[in-house]
Design an enzyme around this catalytic site. Sequence first.
Site, PDB file in Angstrom:
ATOM      1  N   SER A 143       0.863  -1.177   0.000  1.00 23.97           N
ATOM      2  CA  SER A 143       0.000   0.000   0.000  1.00 23.97           C
ATOM      3  C   SER A 143       0.899   1.226   0.000  1.00 23.97           C
ATOM      4  O   SER A 143       2.100   1.123   0.268  1.00 23.97           O
ATOM      5  CB  SER A 143      -0.865  -0.002   1.270  1.00 23.97           C
ATOM      6  OG  SER A 143      -1.478   1.253   1.493  1.00 23.97           O
ATOM      7  N   TYR A 156      -1.872  -0.977  10.326  1.00 26.37           N
ATOM      8  CA  TYR A 156      -1.829  -1.108   8.869  1.00 26.37           C
ATOM      9  C   TYR A 156      -0.478  -0.648   8.340  1.00 26.37           C
ATOM     10  O   TYR A 156       0.144  -1.321   7.506  1.00 26.37           O
ATOM     11  CB  TYR A 156      -2.959  -0.278   8.265  1.00 26.37           C
ATOM     12  CG  TYR A 156      -3.237  -0.562   6.812  1.00 26.37           C
ATOM     13  CD1 TYR A 156      -3.805  -1.765   6.412  1.00 26.37           C
ATOM     14  CD2 TYR A 156      -2.952   0.384   5.827  1.00 26.37           C
ATOM     15  CE1 TYR A 156      -4.082  -2.020   5.084  1.00 26.37           C
ATOM     16  CE2 TYR A 156      -3.228   0.135   4.495  1.00 26.37           C
ATOM     17  CZ  TYR A 156      -3.792  -1.063   4.123  1.00 26.37           C
ATOM     18  OH  TYR A 156      -4.058  -1.320   2.801  1.00 26.37           O
ATOM     19  N   LYS A 160       2.126  -3.152   6.384  1.00 26.38           N
ATOM     20  CA  LYS A 160       2.387  -2.909   4.965  1.00 26.38           C
ATOM     21  C   LYS A 160       3.842  -2.503   4.710  1.00 26.38           C
ATOM     22  O   LYS A 160       4.419  -2.859   3.672  1.00 26.38           O
ATOM     23  CB  LYS A 160       1.420  -1.849   4.426  1.00 26.38           C
ATOM     24  CG  LYS A 160      -0.026  -2.316   4.358  1.00 26.38           C
ATOM     25  CD  LYS A 160      -0.190  -3.545   3.472  1.00 26.38           C
ATOM     26  CE  LYS A 160      -1.644  -3.921   3.262  1.00 26.38           C
ATOM     27  NZ  LYS A 160      -1.811  -5.089   2.365  1.00 26.38           N
TER      28      LYS A 160
END
Length: 277
Positions: A143, A156, A160
Site C-alpha cells: 500500500s 496497517y 504494509k
Amino acid sequence: MNEQTYRVAVITGAASGIGRGLAERAMTERLHLVLADRDGESLERLAAKLSEQGVQVLTQVTDVADATQLEHLRDAALQRFGTVDLLFNNAGVMQTGNCWELSDSQWQRALAVNLGGVINGIRAFLPLLLAQGRPAHVINTASLAGLLNSPFMAAYNVSKQAVVALSESLHYELAALQAQVGVSVLCPGPVASEIMTSDQGQGAAGELNRLLDGQIRQGMSPAELAERVFAAIAEKRFWILPHKGFKPALRARLESVLEERNPQFAPFDPQGDSHVA
C-alpha cells in the site's frame, strides 16, 4: 503477456476489490485461476462468472494467516493444474485507531493477515516456483502505507511497510540465485473496495473508518489497477505505484530522515501532484 510463459495464477483475497480485479484481468490472458478468500460465497459467485467465459477456475476458502492453509492451496493448485506461474499475495485487512488503544486481537489480526499472509504465501510457493526452473512472478500487495505513515493507522502502516521490506529482501535473494522468479510489490493508494468492512471501529475510530470507507470506495477501479499490475509484470518491474501524487510526500519524508529532522505529517492527495493544504 506471453501466454506460453504464464499459465496459472494464484490469487489470495480474490473475492472482492483488488483481488477480484486481478482475477478478471487474468481471465483476459486466458490464465487458469486458483482463487482463495475467506468469503466462500463471494468466491463461488466470481468463479461462476469467470467459468462462463471459458476460464478454468479452482476455488478454495483460505485464511492466509494459517500457513497450513496456504500449503493446502499450493497442493490443490498442483493437483488441478500441475504448475503455478503467478502468485498474488493480495489478502488484507484494515485496522484503525490510536496504536495504544488497539486490542491485542486487532494488532495480531492485522499482522497475521497483511504480513503473515505474504510470508505464508512465499514459504508455501517459492520452493515450487524455483524448482520448476521456468519463469514465474510473485506480486505482493502492500500500500502507499508501505511507504508513508499516517496517524491512527499504525497496525496497517507497520504491516504494509513490512511487506515492502520483505519484498525487497526477496528480490535481492532471488537475484543472488539468478532465479527466473521475479518479484513486484504493489503500493496503491485508494482502490474501490470493501476493505473497511474488516474494521468495525467505534467512536472516533468509527468516524475515521466511515471517512476512509468513502474515500476508498471512490478510488481507482480494480480493473484499472489490474491493468497497471499486469503491465508491470510484463515489464518485470519491482515497484508498482499506480497513484503518483504521493511522491512529493515521500520525497519530503526521505529528506527529513537524511537531515535528521522530526517527522511532520501533511495530508496529501495520492492522485494529485502535491500536498493537500
